[in-house]
Design a protein around this motif. Structure first.
Motif, PDB file in Angstrom:
ATOM      1  N   LYS A  24      49.993  14.740  31.741  1.00 26.55           N
ATOM      2  CA  LYS A  24      51.059  15.687  31.387  1.00 26.55           C
ATOM      3  C   LYS A  24      52.104  15.063  30.476  1.00 26.55           C
ATOM      4  CE  LYS A  24      54.047  14.984  35.473  1.00 26.55           C
ATOM      5  NZ  LYS A  24      54.636  15.646  36.655  1.00 26.55           N
ATOM      6  N   TYR A  25      52.279  13.745  30.548  1.00 16.44           N
ATOM      7  CA  TYR A  25      53.298  13.102  29.728  1.00 16.44           C
ATOM      8  C   TYR A  25      52.943  13.121  28.243  1.00 16.44           C
ATOM      9  CZ  TYR A  25      54.666  11.578  34.356  1.00 16.44           C
ATOM     10  OH  TYR A  25      55.019  11.562  35.686  1.00 16.44           O
ATOM     11  N   GLU A  26      51.674  13.220  27.931  1.00 18.61           N
ATOM     12  CA  GLU A  26      51.254  13.408  26.545  1.00 18.61           C
ATOM     13  C   GLU A  26      51.399  14.868  26.134  1.00 18.61           C
ATOM     14  OE1 GLU A  26      47.289  12.055  25.846  1.00 18.61           O
ATOM     15  OE2 GLU A  26      47.524  10.262  27.071  1.00 18.61           O
ATOM     16  N   LEU A  27      51.060  15.776  27.045  1.00 16.21           N
ATOM     17  CA  LEU A  27      50.952  17.186  26.689  1.00 16.21           C
ATOM     18  C   LEU A  27      52.296  17.900  26.589  1.00 16.21           C
ATOM     19  CD1 LEU A  27      47.878  18.147  28.908  1.00 16.21           C
ATOM     20  CD2 LEU A  27      47.902  17.555  26.477  1.00 16.21           C
ATOM     21  N   ILE A  28      53.264  17.527  27.417  1.00 18.74           N
ATOM     22  CA  ILE A  28      54.547  18.244  27.433  1.00 18.74           C
ATOM     23  C   ILE A  28      55.248  18.197  26.074  1.00 18.74           C
ATOM     24  CG2 ILE A  28      56.867  18.307  28.431  1.00 18.74           C
ATOM     25  CD1 ILE A  28      55.556  17.343  31.083  1.00 18.74           C
ATOM     26  N   PRO A  29      55.484  17.010  25.500  1.00 21.77           N
ATOM     27  CA  PRO A  29      56.197  17.017  24.208  1.00 21.77           C
ATOM     28  C   PRO A  29      55.416  17.706  23.106  1.00 21.77           C
ATOM     29  CG  PRO A  29      55.396  14.817  24.724  1.00 21.77           C
ATOM     30  CD  PRO A  29      55.208  15.643  25.949  1.00 21.77           C
ATOM     31  N   GLU A  30      54.090  17.582  23.136  1.00 23.83           N
ATOM     32  CA  GLU A  30      53.285  18.237  22.109  1.00 23.83           C
ATOM     33  C   GLU A  30      53.362  19.756  22.229  1.00 23.83           C
ATOM     34  OE1 GLU A  30      52.020  16.681  19.519  1.00 23.83           O
ATOM     35  OE2 GLU A  30      52.986  14.925  20.431  1.00 23.83           O
ATOM     36  N   GLN A  31      53.373  20.263  23.455  1.00 23.91           N
ATOM     37  CA  GLN A  31      53.481  21.706  23.656  1.00 23.91           C
ATOM     38  C   GLN A  31      54.849  22.219  23.208  1.00 23.91           C
ATOM     39  OE1 GLN A  31      51.058  23.739  24.479  1.00 23.91           O
ATOM     40  NE2 GLN A  31      52.356  25.569  24.430  1.00 23.91           N
ATOM     41  N   LEU A  32      55.895  21.484  23.533  1.00 24.01           N
ATOM     42  CA  LEU A  32      57.240  21.894  23.133  1.00 24.01           C
ATOM     43  C   LEU A  32      57.383  21.904  21.615  1.00 24.01           C
ATOM     44  CD1 LEU A  32      59.288  19.920  25.805  1.00 24.01           C
ATOM     45  CD2 LEU A  32      59.101  22.414  25.653  1.00 24.01           C
ATOM     46  N   LYS A  33      56.793  20.925  20.962  1.00 24.45           N
ATOM     47  CA  LYS A  33      56.843  20.903  19.490  1.00 24.45           C
ATOM     48  C   LYS A  33      55.989  22.019  18.914  1.00 24.45           C
ATOM     49  CE  LYS A  33      55.987  16.376  19.215  1.00 24.45           C
ATOM     50  NZ  LYS A  33      55.760  15.041  18.611  1.00 24.45           N
ATOM     51  N   HIS A  34      54.821  22.259  19.510  1.00 25.33           N
ATOM     52  CA  HIS A  34      53.928  23.322  19.037  1.00 25.33           C
ATOM     53  C   HIS A  34      54.614  24.692  19.100  1.00 25.33           C
ATOM     54  CE1 HIS A  34      50.264  25.653  18.429  1.00 25.33           C
ATOM     55  NE2 HIS A  34      50.526  26.320  19.540  1.00 25.33           N
ATOM     56  N   HIS A 288      56.701  22.547  33.558  1.00 25.48           N
ATOM     57  CA  HIS A 288      57.632  21.530  33.053  1.00 25.48           C
ATOM     58  C   HIS A 288      58.279  21.979  31.747  1.00 25.48           C
ATOM     59  CE1 HIS A 288      57.139  18.423  35.996  1.00 25.48           C
ATOM     60  NE2 HIS A 288      55.866  18.208  35.751  1.00 25.48           N
ATOM     61  N   CYS A 289      57.507  22.571  30.866  1.00 25.29           N
ATOM     62  CA  CYS A 289      58.077  23.050  29.604  1.00 25.29           C
ATOM     63  C   CYS A 289      59.144  24.112  29.844  1.00 25.29           C
ATOM     64  CB  CYS A 289      56.978  23.592  28.692  1.00 25.29           C
ATOM     65  SG  CYS A 289      55.955  22.306  27.916  1.00 25.29           S
ATOM     66  N   ASN A 290      58.959  24.916  30.885  1.00 28.63           N
ATOM     67  CA  ASN A 290      59.977  25.905  31.236  1.00 28.63           C
ATOM     68  C   ASN A 290      61.312  25.247  31.574  1.00 28.63           C
ATOM     69  OD1 ASN A 290      58.343  28.136  30.829  1.00 28.63           O
ATOM     70  ND2 ASN A 290      57.765  28.344  32.979  1.00 28.63           N
ATOM     71  N   THR A 291      61.254  24.062  32.189  1.00 30.13           N
ATOM     72  CA  THR A 291      62.482  23.333  32.505  1.00 30.13           C
ATOM     73  C   THR A 291      63.215  22.959  31.226  1.00 30.13           C
ATOM     74  OG1 THR A 291      61.445  22.422  34.503  1.00 30.13           O
ATOM     75  CG2 THR A 291      63.442  21.335  33.706  1.00 30.13           C
ATOM     76  N   PHE A 292      62.478  22.451  30.252  1.00 32.94           N
ATOM     77  CA  PHE A 292      63.082  22.081  28.966  1.00 32.94           C
ATOM     78  C   PHE A 292      63.660  23.307  28.266  1.00 32.94           C
ATOM     79  CE2 PHE A 292      60.394  18.498  29.812  1.00 32.94           C
ATOM     80  CZ  PHE A 292      61.059  17.404  29.253  1.00 32.94           C
ATOM     81  N   LYS A 293      62.912  24.399  28.281  1.00 30.84           N
ATOM     82  CA  LYS A 293      63.387  25.624  27.624  1.00 30.84           C
ATOM     83  C   LYS A 293      64.677  26.123  28.279  1.00 30.84           C
ATOM     84  CE  LYS A 293      58.683  27.058  26.421  1.00 30.84           C
ATOM     85  NZ  LYS A 293      57.596  28.035  26.713  1.00 30.84           N
ATOM     86  N   ALA A 294      64.723  26.098  29.603  1.00 38.83           N
ATOM     87  CA  ALA A 294      65.920  26.557  30.308  1.00 38.83           C
ATOM     88  C   ALA A 294      67.117  25.685  29.957  1.00 38.83           C
ATOM     89  CB  ALA A 294      65.678  26.553  31.815  1.00 38.83           C
ATOM     90  N   ALA A 295      66.911  24.375  29.936  1.00 42.63           N
ATOM     91  CA  ALA A 295      68.010  23.455  29.610  1.00 42.63           C
ATOM     92  C   ALA A 295      68.520  23.700  28.197  1.00 42.63           C
ATOM     93  CB  ALA A 295      67.529  22.012  29.752  1.00 42.63           C
ATOM     94  N   ILE A 296      67.602  23.869  27.263  1.00 39.99           N
ATOM     95  CA  ILE A 296      68.002  24.067  25.859  1.00 39.99           C
ATOM     96  C   ILE A 296      68.696  25.403  25.682  1.00 39.99           C
ATOM     97  CG2 ILE A 296      67.070  24.400  23.525  1.00 39.99           C
ATOM     98  CD1 ILE A 296      64.950  22.232  24.318  1.00 39.99           C
TER      99      ILE A 296
END
Length: 300
Positions: A24-34, A288-296
């Motif tokens: 997941k540590y590889e996939l999370i940043p790539e998904q957020l950038k995508h 996990h990406c939802n957490t980043f989206k909520a924070a942003i």
């Protein structure tokens, strides 16, 4: 700009049978950038946490065991990973990432570490896939540098933050709040400043109701100047080990609620991802990406 800690070491390769938790540590940043949520400019790469900083929390004897690779077979079994110099380096980088997130959060309101939340590590031992306790290291560092006089750790991983509870049991400047599965690992619980154990099968409405009835009053009473948020997604109903029945949307609402409560009180927060063990890695990454989206969304 919201800052995000990430390093190639976060997805450090492990022997067969141990690789899935690292994917997941590889996939999370790539998904957020995508998705266009972040760009590479949001991401920073932490350095290695200095020895003197680690020793504000962990014992010298245990630190040396990690550095010189002298953990016993029994100690390695408790951790769940075979020892290696790269794995120790990874943990030191994660700890520094959480410290760096603190300073970015003081400026921007929030910062997130793509790894971290290693709350099962004690001062003198590791367990539960945790070697060093990144949030404890960061909290003690802030206290040492007099950047905060009162800190709260909001631990919403499905597993109790036993290492954090023990590390801070005699430290009144750090309040440990753990809301976790009552019948889940660790089976011997430590005593946090506030433990909220949840029954197996707790659903979304119950989960959110308990959190909403607990966190605001706690923040008002304790008045922390800084917060750590361990946003584990092992509360999901799809998690292999979580035993709770919280939906993906419920998990997202949890994060939104925590961020909104902290922002309205001007409490900066450093976030770490914690656990997540759904059989489909896409579910883990989405949560996990939802957490980043909520924070942003809330802090931008």
């Amino acid at each position: 700009m919201i800052h995000i800690a990430h390093s190639p070491l976060y997805s450090h390769p492990l022997p067969e049978g141990h690789r899935f938790p690292m994917l997941k540590y590889e996939l999370i940043p790539e998904q957020l950038k995508h998705e266009g949520v972040i760009t590479q400019k949001n991401i920073f790469t932490p350095a290695i946490c200095p020895k003197e900083t680690v020793l504000l929390t962990h014992t010298k004897e245990y630190y040396n065991k990690l550095i010189y690779q002298t953990l016993t077979a029994s100690e390695q079994r408790k951790i769940g990973f075979p020892q290696s110099p790269l794995l120790t380096e990874r943990e030191l980088v994660i700890a520094q990432g959480t410290i760096d997130c603190c300073y970015h959060a003081m400026k921007d309101g929030v910062a997130l570490n793509i790894a971290g939340g290693t709350h099962h590590a004690y001062a003198d031992k590791g367990e539960g896939f945790c070697l060093l306790n990144d949030m404890a290291i960061a909290a003690n560092y802030l206290l040492h540098k007099k950047n905060a006089e009162k800190i709260i750790i909001i631990d919403l991983d499905v597993h109790q933050g036993n290492g954090s509870a023990r590390i801070f049991e005699h430290e009144p400047r750090v309040f440990t709040f753990s809301m976790h599965g009552a019948h889940n690992y660790p089976f011997h619980k430590e005593k946090s400043d506030l433990d909220v154990p949840l029954l197996d099968g707790t659903d979304t409405n119950t989960y959110l109701s308990v959190l909403q009835n607990t966190l605001p009053g706690l923040l008002e009473k304790e008045k922390p100047q800084f917060a750590f948020f361990l946003s584990g997604v092992d509360i999901l109903d799809t998690d292999k080990f979580g035993k709770l029945k919280v939906t993906m949307e419920g998990c997202r609402q949890r994060d939104v609620f925590v961020f909104e409560e902290l922002k309205k009180r001007n409490i900066p927060v450093a976030v770490a991802m914690g656990g997540g063990y759904s059989a489909d890695v896409r579910k883990i990454v989405e949560a996990h990406c939802n957490t980043f989206k909520a924070a942003i969304d809330i802090f931008s």
